[in-house]
Enzyme design. Structure first.
Site, short mmCIF file in Angstrom:
data_model
loop_
_atom_site.label_atom_id
_atom_site.label_comp_id
_atom_site.label_asym_id
_atom_site.label_seq_id
_atom_site.Cartn_x
_atom_site.Cartn_y
_atom_site.Cartn_z
N ASP A 75 6.44 3.87 7.01
CA ASP A 75 5.38 4.13 6.04
C ASP A 75 5.01 5.61 6.04
O ASP A 75 4.89 6.24 4.99
CB ASP A 75 4.14 3.30 6.35
N LYS A 134 -1.28 8.68 7.03
CA LYS A 134 -1.28 7.32 7.57
C LYS A 134 -1.74 7.46 9.02
O LYS A 134 -0.92 7.58 9.93
CB LYS A 134 0.12 6.71 7.49
N LYS A 193 0.82 -1.22 0.00
CA LYS A 193 0.00 0.00 0.00
C LYS A 193 0.85 1.26 0.00
O LYS A 193 0.57 2.20 -0.75
CB LYS A 193 -0.93 0.03 1.22
N ASN A 212 -0.45 -4.91 -7.59
CA ASN A 212 0.95 -4.66 -7.29
C ASN A 212 1.75 -5.94 -7.44
O ASN A 212 1.51 -6.92 -6.73
CB ASN A 212 1.10 -4.11 -5.87
N ASN A 213 2.66 -5.96 -8.41
CA ASN A 213 3.49 -7.14 -8.65
C ASN A 213 4.66 -7.16 -7.67
O ASN A 213 5.78 -6.81 -8.02
CB ASN A 213 3.98 -7.14 -10.10
N VAL A 272 -4.32 0.95 7.79
CA VAL A 272 -3.35 0.07 8.43
C VAL A 272 -3.81 -1.37 8.20
O VAL A 272 -4.93 -1.74 8.56
CB VAL A 272 -3.18 0.40 9.92
N GLY A 273 -2.96 -2.17 7.55
CA GLY A 273 -3.35 -3.55 7.27
C GLY A 273 -4.49 -3.61 6.26
O GLY A 273 -4.55 -2.82 5.32
#
Length: 203
Positions: free
Chosen positions: A41, A32, A10, A162-163, A104-105
């Site tokens: 982050d 965040k 993320k 997202n790779n 978050v998560g």
């Protein structure tokens, strides 16, 4: 911005979006609201917006214990200050045309016993973007997350794949096409491992 799981990238995606939107002329910043464990982050989001917000504005609630917020609050013996989160969000939202809020998560991670990331997102009332790690299992996890967002009466603006592994297999090469067939929301972007920039169209 939410994820199908913890560790799906993320923050990496949020940083690309912030930089891309700013490059396109927007005043985008990232928030965040809650960090657990390291604060890296929040620091990455702050740097992506050229440090225009203080770290405490980007991240008003910081638990040092690396677990879900509810777990961390029990371990540390303190309750997350939701009013502080609300105040910072309202102030930044009022000053900016464009704000990206990273959860978050995953979507149902608990913040309090009966209050989750989904509840906080509902309060903020922003469209929700889902970041999904492009790997085996992504289809199920993405469908579940999008369904849960819509069940809350919120708008899911789309999905970003997202790779994270940087490797191709049968799942990673077909997930996008299958999700585009199954979802009623768009796949906004597919991000590659280590990607340095993202071209973002601004209406």
């Amino acid at each position: 911005m939410t994820g199908t799981d913890t560790g799906v990238g993320k923050t990496f995606v949020a940083v690309l979006l912030i930089r891309g939107l700013r490059q396109a002329g927007c005043d985008t910043v990232g928030l965040k609201p809650i960090c657990c464990g390291e604060r890296s982050d929040a620091e990455a989001l702050q740097a992506a917006a050229d440090g225009e917000l203080s770290l405490d504005d980007v991240n008003p609630v910081w638990f040092r214990y690396p677990a879900a917020p509810y777990t961390a609050s029990i371990v540390e013996g303190r309750v997350p200050d939701l009013d502080q989160i609300r105040e910072r969000f309202a102030r930044v939202r009022g000053e900016r045309r464009s704000v990206i809020v990273e959860g978050v998560g995953g979507w149902l991670v608990p913040i309090l016993q009966k209050y989750s990331v989904a509840d906080l997102a509902a309060e903020m009332g922003l469209p929700v973007v889902v970041v999904a790690a492009n790997r085996l299992g992504a289809i199920n996890h993405t469908l579940l997350t999008v369904e849960a967002i819509r069940a809350r009466g919120l708008t899911c603006a789309g999905v970003i794949l997202n790779n994270i592994a940087g490797e191709s297999d049968g799942a990673t090469t077909t997930n996008r096409a299958v999700l585009e067939h199954l979802l009623e929301v768009p796949i906004l972007y597919e991000v590659e491992m280590g990607q340095a920039a993202l071209r973002v169209g601004v209406p």
